[in-house]
Scaffold this active site. Structure first.
Site, PDB file in Angstrom:
ATOM      1  N   HIS A 191     -17.983   5.149   0.430  1.00  0.00           N
ATOM      2  CA  HIS A 191     -17.260   6.314   0.089  1.00  0.00           C
ATOM      3  C   HIS A 191     -15.810   6.437   0.447  1.00  0.00           C
ATOM      4  CE1 HIS A 191     -21.301   7.711  -0.933  1.00  0.00           C
ATOM      5  NE2 HIS A 191     -21.530   7.246   0.151  1.00  0.00           N
ATOM      6  N   SER A 199      12.188  -0.052  -3.550  1.00  0.00           N
ATOM      7  CA  SER A 199      12.475   1.347  -4.357  1.00  0.00           C
ATOM      8  C   SER A 199      14.017   1.207  -4.452  1.00  0.00           C
ATOM      9  CB  SER A 199      12.312   2.381  -3.509  1.00  0.00           C
ATOM     10  OG  SER A 199      12.570   3.683  -3.891  1.00  0.00           O
ATOM     11  N   LYS A 204      10.751   1.062   1.397  1.00  0.00           N
ATOM     12  CA  LYS A 204       9.672   0.832   0.707  1.00  0.00           C
ATOM     13  C   LYS A 204       9.206  -0.633   0.312  1.00  0.00           C
ATOM     14  CE  LYS A 204       7.538   3.627  -1.386  1.00  0.00           C
ATOM     15  NZ  LYS A 204       7.585   4.558  -2.428  1.00  0.00           N
ATOM     16  N   GLU A 217      -0.757  -3.366  -8.345  1.00  0.00           N
ATOM     17  CA  GLU A 217      -0.783  -2.022  -9.281  1.00  0.00           C
ATOM     18  C   GLU A 217      -0.802  -2.376 -10.831  1.00  0.00           C
ATOM     19  OE1 GLU A 217       1.309   1.405  -7.139  1.00  0.00           O
ATOM     20  OE2 GLU A 217       2.660  -0.494  -7.122  1.00  0.00           O
TER      21      GLU A 217
END
Ligand code: ARG
Length: 459
Positions: free
Chosen positions: A150, A271, A277, A284
């Site tokens: 979980h 970024s 970043k 992704e």
């Protein structure tokens, strides 16, 4: 026979497949060469004509590879383009190539040849990724991290054990791609449009020439069967699902919140506005592209579901989705191999997470069980202890013996021997995370990988 290029049709762009089926040119030419040779051997066409055809096709192949082939959309597809060009180059003899053949068995053959090649190439890349996972696993046979359920920290495990889970998923995927290769490995050529052909063909010869293990049985099935593409696409969908799960973990682990790994620069992007970043875009995108691979599987299933026997033009829709699936999967496998190989593990952060918090609750309950407490009751004690520790803003390992004893008098000094290391070592059942078991699992995985690679079909 069809007359390539005769009569312009107004909406040819709608029916044309040349924009994408040209990718099958090598397979199409190989199929034609084998067919022409067989026709000559059987005395169906003359030796001279066959020679001209084979030479002409070799020249066409070269033209295509040098980017000089004059593709013509009005000829609709690859087969007509090549045949028309052959006419231009060798004249009348070209007209004999299509004897005892139809585009229906021709295209089915092309796609099967292609599917066999990509299944083999997929396996090769899959094995490389398995190798990368295994190398990382071997390097981290002693690295601890929290195992999750979980997405809550559950029990400590070895990183090697965690990585081997993915190795196993890919091992099952490999089995599916081998199956996909086997189902593609059937030659349709020689059955003509749907019913067979009235010529004394040697289909076995063609199968041998093209490297097929067997020839198709029922001609009507063979021209309309695309199950082998479903097999590949199903294998691809499951494999992308596995890669997407791995991607998700890499995204989480490389976040500041987890801080378990650092992805190599090559697999992150900056970024445009936030200089700090390091975005895990590759992971992704893999996660995101899983969707289109699922979509192509469902797309093909849907194309096939309403088709009466035998060939229907709907079948032309088998290709684009399949090609996109192949490109997506092969690209993803290649990227993942590099990403897994180069990722940097932050051992101390992982280990700290594995020691900290309430992660050892189960093991502390087992501690009480060893002192004679029924498990259910021990579970209750630890639930209270965990609540207490949380209230104090502490981890279980930060409590004093006195605090432990408030919940059960059975806790003694040796409670501090319940560590993440000990918890992992205690899980010494086959398939468990104990170092001894993981060591055996690593060896078994090495062996399975070597054996798999030796038995996989060659590209
Ligand atoms: N472009 C077609 C396809 O991919 C080739 C076969 C066409 N056959 C036919 N009878 N129209 O399916």
């Amino acid at each position: 026979m069809l007359q390539p290029g005769k009569g312009k049709k107004p909406h040819i762009a709608y029916t044309a497949s040349i924009a994408y089926d040209r990718r099958l040119y090598r397979q199409d030419i190989a199929g034609s060469v084998a067919h022409a040779r067989m026709l000559a051997r059987q005395g169906i066409i003359g030796e001279k004509d066959a020679e001209l055809i084979v030479m002409g096709l070799a020249a066409i192949r070269q033209e295509i590879e040098q980017g000089e082939f004059p593709w013509r959309e009005e000829l609709e597809d690859l087969h007509m383009n090549i045949e028309a060009r052959l006419h231009q180059q060798i004249g009348e003899a070209a007209g004999r190539l299509h004897t005892a053949r139809s585009r229906n068995d021709q295209v089915a053959t092309d796609v099967r040849l292609y599917a066999k090649e990509v299944a083999a190439e997929t396996l090769r890349r899959l094995r490389a990724l398995q190798g990368a996972l295994l190398d990382q696993a071997e390097a981290h046979r002693a690295t601890l991290l929290p195992g999750y359920t979980h997405l809550q920290r559950a029990q400590p495990v070895l990183l090697a054990h965690h990585l081997l889970a993915y190795f196993h998923m890919l091992e099952r995927d490999a089995g599916r791609f081998r199956q996909a290769h086997t189902s593609a490995d059937v030659l349709p050529l020689g059955i003509g449009a749907l019913a067979g052909v009235p010529y004394p063909l040697d289909r076995e010869f063609v199968a041998r020439e093209l490297g097929f293990s067997r020839i198709s049985g029922n001609s009507m099935d063979a021209v309309s069967d695309r199950d082998f593409l479903l097999d590949y696409q199903h294998a691809a969908a499951v494999c992308m699902m596995h890669l997407s799960r791995l991607a998700e973990e890499l995204v989480l682990w490389s976040s500041e919140e987890f801080g378990f790994i650092r992805l190599a620069d090559a697999y992150t992007t900056g970024s445009s506005i936030m200089p700090q970043k390091r975005n895990p875009d590759f992971a992704e995108l893999a996660r995101g592209r899983t969707g289109r691979v699922y979509g192509h599987l469902l797309g093909l299933l849907t194309v096939l579901k309403g088709l009466p026997l035998t060939y229907n033009r709907d079948l032309q829709e088998d290709k684009e989705g399949f090609f996109d699936t192949v490109d997506t999967l092969l690209g993803t496998l290649g990227v993942f191999e590099g990403m897994v190989r180069t990722l940097e593990v932050r051992r101390e952060r992982m280990a700290r997470a594995a020691e900290g918090g309430l992660l050892l609750a189960t093991d502390l309950a087992d501690y009480l069980v060893r002192k004679g407490v029924p498990f259910r009751q021990a579970h209750g004690v630890l639930a209270e202890l965990s609540r207490y520790a949380e209230g104090q803003g502490k981890g279980l390992r930060d409590l004093s013996l006195e605090e432990y004893r408030r919940f059960s008098p059975l806790f003694q000094e040796d409670v501090f021997q319940v560590t993440a290391q000990a918890a992992v070592a205690a899980r010494d059942v086959p398939g468990g995370t104990a170092p001894r078991q993981v060591e055996m699992a690593l060896q078994a995985a090495r062996q399975a990988l070597a054996q798999g690679q030796a038995q996989d079909p060659l590209p």
